[in-house]
Design a protein around this motif. Sequence first.
Motif, PDB file in Angstrom:
ATOM      1  N   ARG A  67       0.927  -1.192  -0.093  1.00  0.00           N
ATOM      2  CA  ARG A  67      -0.229  -0.005  -0.122  1.00  0.00           C
ATOM      3  C   ARG A  67       0.885   1.281  -0.153  1.00  0.00           C
ATOM      4  NH1 ARG A  67      -2.979  -3.916   2.706  1.00  0.00           N
ATOM      5  NH2 ARG A  67      -5.472  -3.786   2.308  1.00  0.00           N
ATOM      6  N   TYR A 120      -2.790   4.173  -3.256  1.00  0.00           N
ATOM      7  CA  TYR A 120      -2.670   3.088  -3.943  1.00  0.00           C
ATOM      8  C   TYR A 120      -2.475   1.623  -3.377  1.00  0.00           C
ATOM      9  CZ  TYR A 120      -1.154   0.231  -8.084  1.00  0.00           C
ATOM     10  OH  TYR A 120      -1.116  -0.590  -9.143  1.00  0.00           O
ATOM     11  N   LEU A 139       4.364   0.312 -11.316  1.00  0.00           N
ATOM     12  CA  LEU A 139       3.528   1.438 -10.950  1.00  0.00           C
ATOM     13  C   LEU A 139       3.336   2.394 -12.260  1.00  0.00           C
ATOM     14  CD1 LEU A 139       4.531   2.374  -7.347  1.00  0.00           C
ATOM     15  CD2 LEU A 139       2.448   1.339  -7.972  1.00  0.00           C
ATOM     16  N   ILE A 174      -0.615   2.312 -13.407  1.00  0.00           N
ATOM     17  CA  ILE A 174      -1.420   3.282 -12.725  1.00  0.00           C
ATOM     18  C   ILE A 174      -2.106   4.083 -13.777  1.00  0.00           C
ATOM     19  CG2 ILE A 174      -1.349   5.702 -11.645  1.00  0.00           C
ATOM     20  CD1 ILE A 174       0.569   4.584  -9.707  1.00  0.00           C
ATOM     21  N   LYS A 231      -4.344  11.069  -9.787  1.00  0.00           N
ATOM     22  CA  LYS A 231      -3.711   9.989 -10.302  1.00  0.00           C
ATOM     23  C   LYS A 231      -2.483  10.707 -11.015  1.00  0.00           C
ATOM     24  CE  LYS A 231      -5.055   7.949 -14.297  1.00  0.00           C
ATOM     25  NZ  LYS A 231      -5.692   7.215 -15.218  1.00  0.00           N
TER      26      LYS A 231
END
Length: 362
Positions: free
Chosen positions: A48, A58, A76, A80, A93
Amino acid sequence: MLFVRFTDIPKEAFPNYERLPYEEALLLSTQVHQEAQQANERFASEFRIFDDADQLVYKGTFQFGDSTYPNLYLQLKDRIPRIRIRKEDATKKILLLENLERLTPESYKTMIAVTQQHQDTTHISRLRRGQRRLVYGVSGVSLLLLGALSVVQLVQPDPPSGVQAETSDWQPLYEAALTGETDSLVERLEKQKSLNNEQQQFLITQYVEEQDYDQAVSVTKDPIDVETIIMQSKRFVTNRQDTLQAFQAVYPTDEGTFDLAILQKDYKRAVSLTDVEMTTARQEAKTRAYIALKDVTKAQESIKMVHNEELKEQVATLVQLDEEIQALEDQKQQLSKKTDKKELEKLNASLEAKQRQASSLL
């Protein structure tokens, strides 16, 4: 600032369930990942990511020992952008990606994913606590140092299904590009059906330098990508404003207008623009613009979106100076009603000094 908490990593030396600063978590997890690859082990761990307000931003799972991603950052960076979120949450984001980009050392951004059968363990060095630079070699392939982002490594595109790519075809192109002969590499990349981020950046930079803006935009079909590379690439450090201005004349965007106004120090114009997609870099630039304009209220609002301690200190200083200047202005107004010229001159000198200090914050 970002923090990461891993769970269930079967290694005694790894601090499970402990909230680690992102850079330390990246370092330690990469070390465990490389050790698992060398031992031909596979295991998964949930992780996390939290911001400095301890808010979860996230949640995901990392496959240690697997060859898909060399480290947490590259996973990531890949995953993402593909997450579907509400339009109103898009900025969150973007900020997460920008913070990951800012906090990740360059060496981790250019590590290469390799399959187990092609790993050369003599080229995989074990990470030690505090180490920040890596050298990751694969099958003798020369990695290209690109001027587009100062030091960027080109990775050979994935071969078609069932076909083993021949690295020997690419090696001379990489080596030639190292000496400044980039034409052959550009031609080869232009024929590829898909390109990774570094290859796109390389091509865009080449096209922009040749002022072939149509070709530059055709790489990603988004002029904002080109504009961003112009703003970030060290290749344009000596002519960034002229380069952006020339590109903006052909492919105008709100983001380009904002960045150009910042470069031109036209801060009033920059902060007046309302339809600009804010990234971390632009939010910081906007905050600096408010500081330069001595707009205390707007600077205080803008800094709430920024995780830059130095900039926060500058805003705090601006607020303090504004209060001191206001107090001196009030004293001046009171003294102007009296006949004590020496005291008034002394106060004016203090007021001018505070105003100069506020003007020199940036």
